[in-house]
Design a protein around this motif. Structure first.
Motif, PDB file in Angstrom:
ATOM      1  N   TRP A 177      11.308  -6.202  -3.723  1.00 20.15           N
ATOM      2  CA  TRP A 177      11.043  -6.025  -5.139  1.00 20.15           C
ATOM      3  C   TRP A 177       9.531  -5.871  -5.380  1.00 20.15           C
ATOM      4  CZ3 TRP A 177      13.880  -6.023  -9.808  1.00 20.15           C
ATOM      5  CH2 TRP A 177      13.123  -6.192 -10.971  1.00 20.15           C
ATOM      6  N   LYS A 178       8.729  -6.631  -4.669  1.00 15.74           N
ATOM      7  CA  LYS A 178       7.296  -6.710  -4.954  1.00 15.74           C
ATOM      8  C   LYS A 178       6.462  -5.618  -4.288  1.00 15.74           C
ATOM      9  CE  LYS A 178       7.478 -11.757  -5.394  1.00 15.74           C
ATOM     10  NZ  LYS A 178       7.043 -13.050  -4.805  1.00 15.74           N
ATOM     11  N   THR A 179       7.029  -4.916  -3.320  1.00 13.81           N
ATOM     12  CA  THR A 179       6.252  -3.917  -2.596  1.00 13.81           C
ATOM     13  C   THR A 179       6.801  -2.517  -2.822  1.00 13.81           C
ATOM     14  OG1 THR A 179       7.617  -4.298  -0.627  1.00 13.81           O
ATOM     15  CG2 THR A 179       5.538  -5.513  -0.763  1.00 13.81           C
ATOM     16  N   ALA A 226       3.396 -10.811  -1.267  1.00  6.99           N
ATOM     17  CA  ALA A 226       3.252  -9.354  -1.293  1.00  6.99           C
ATOM     18  C   ALA A 226       1.896  -8.934  -1.843  1.00  6.99           C
ATOM     19  CB  ALA A 226       4.363  -8.696  -2.101  1.00  6.99           C
ATOM     20  N   TYR A 247      -0.424  -2.331   0.605  1.00  5.64           N
ATOM     21  CA  TYR A 247       0.152  -3.602   1.035  1.00  5.64           C
ATOM     22  C   TYR A 247       0.405  -3.552   2.534  1.00  5.64           C
ATOM     23  CZ  TYR A 247       1.226  -4.180  -3.957  1.00  5.64           C
ATOM     24  OH  TYR A 247       1.146  -4.266  -5.321  1.00  5.64           O
TER      25      TYR A 247
END
Length: 367
Positions: free
Chosen positions: A310-312, A342, A331
């Motif tokens: 979700w975060k990347t 992340a 990232y």
């Protein structure tokens, strides 16, 4: 990771520590599959033959979705030859197991066993690898999608897991059908058409409302369960020049009872190291890998891996990093600076202002 190794290099060092029975098929796994199959048939027939409250239909749909996913996990085992060795029998059983997910055994062996396993996380050859900045730059559609706010993209990316396996399976069929010899193409077509014909036939028999609960909702649930694993198997790992399963694969951890229900599908690094070993023995493989190469091995709880997805972003930058082209933020990938929050990669955080600016400028050129 300073040096990549082939899966054969690791296998040669782990094999002497495994019992001989680990390399033999385990036909007893079929009893679990039979249970799922019988429950699925009972659920579909109950919806088809009886008029009930929609909430009861919905509960049955949930059970069917869980069964469809588990049958897919067993089909994966069967078509790797770790349940029965007879090719004709394994193809028949694999076809039954993958029927709800509408994937034929010949296509699966070509797509998954051959192309994905031989070329895991190869940006050009792995049919399941995510795209790079170069591919992003060539696609107007992808560039348009990446103009959306990050949270919107993340939401729809996770939501799409409910259709991704089926959609990707259809894409793989049309991508690989031409690679089969002309004499074998009719069988591949038949394996593609028959499952869809049966489900459409069910629609014509029971009508759209009951079909929604007997097939559509269950297959969406099955897709979501299957893709929760598949999306975390490699999408946080780097693209690699060598098929190194400790670099390009992630094992997720789930409660023991979930492993039992899902035939140890969570042990994915172990699977890429020994695809011919039944998952029943993967805990032994895992223990030996962690003993011999603890610094190379990647594992994390399923919920943490999904949170990182979700975060990347899902665009590769310099193979071992992920980039959000809209913000030009880089990232890390697993083994290359990715952490539980992340945050931007270690490489970027430690860069001097000048080199960081140059890196972002390079990223912006992809937009």
């Amino acid at each position: 990771m300073n040096q990549y190794k082939t899966f054969g290099w690791y296998a040669a060092r782990v094999t002497p520590h495994l019992p001989k029975k680990a390399f033999k098929p385990v036909p007893m796994r079929l009893f679990g599959g039979l249970a799922y199959l019988l429950i699925s048939i009972a659920g579909i027939m109950t919806i088809s033959l009886y008029d009930m409250n929609l909430w009861i239909y919905l509960m049955i749909s949930g059970v069917l979705g869980a069964c469809f996913a588990a049958m897919g996990f067993l089909g994966h085992e069967i078509l790797h030859g770790t349940v029965v060795r007879n090719k004709m029998i394994s193809s028949l059983l694999g076809a039954v197991a993958f029927w709800p997910l509408t994937t034929g055994p010949r296509l699966w062996k070509k797509w998954h066993n051959i192309e994905h396993h031989r070329h895991t996380q190869d940006e050009h050859k792995d049919p399941d690898a995510w795209f790079t900045v170069e591919a992003y730059n060539k696609s107007k559609l992808i560039r348009l999608i990446y103009r959306l706010p990050f949270v919107v993209r993340a939401f729809f990316s996770m939501l799409s897991l409910a259709v991704t396996f089926t959609a990707h399976s259809i894409k793989m069929f049309f991508s690989y059908i031409k690679d089969f010899k002309p004499g074998k193409q009719p069988a591949v077509w038949l394996q593609f058409v028959l499952p869809w014909a049966s489900w459409i036939g069910l629609l014509l028999w029971i009508g759209p409302l009951k079909w929604l609960f007997a097939f559509v909702i269950p297959v969406l649930i099955a897709n979501a369960i299957v893709m929760a694993y598949i999306s975390t198997n490699h999408r946080l790992n780097p693209l690699v020049p060598v098929n190194d399963p400790l670099a390009n694969s992630l094992t997720v951890t789930v409660p023991k009872w979930v492993d039992v229900l899902h035939f140890n599908f969570s042990y994915h690094t172990e699977h890429h190291l020994f695809p011919g070993v039944n998952p029943k023995y993967y805990p032994l493989v895992k223990a030996k890998i962690k003993e011999m190469w603890p610094e190379r091995y990647h594992e994390m709880p399923m919920q943490k891996a999904l949170a990182l997805l979700w975060k990347t972003p899902r665009v590769y930058f310099e193979k071992d990093e992920l980039i959000d082209p809209k913000k030009a933020v880089v990232y890390g990938s697993l083994g290359n600076g990715l952490n539980g929050l992340a945050l931007p990669s270690k490489h970027e955080k430690n860069s001097s202002p000048g080199s960081l600016k140059a890196q972002k400028n390079k990223a912006k050129k992809a937009q």
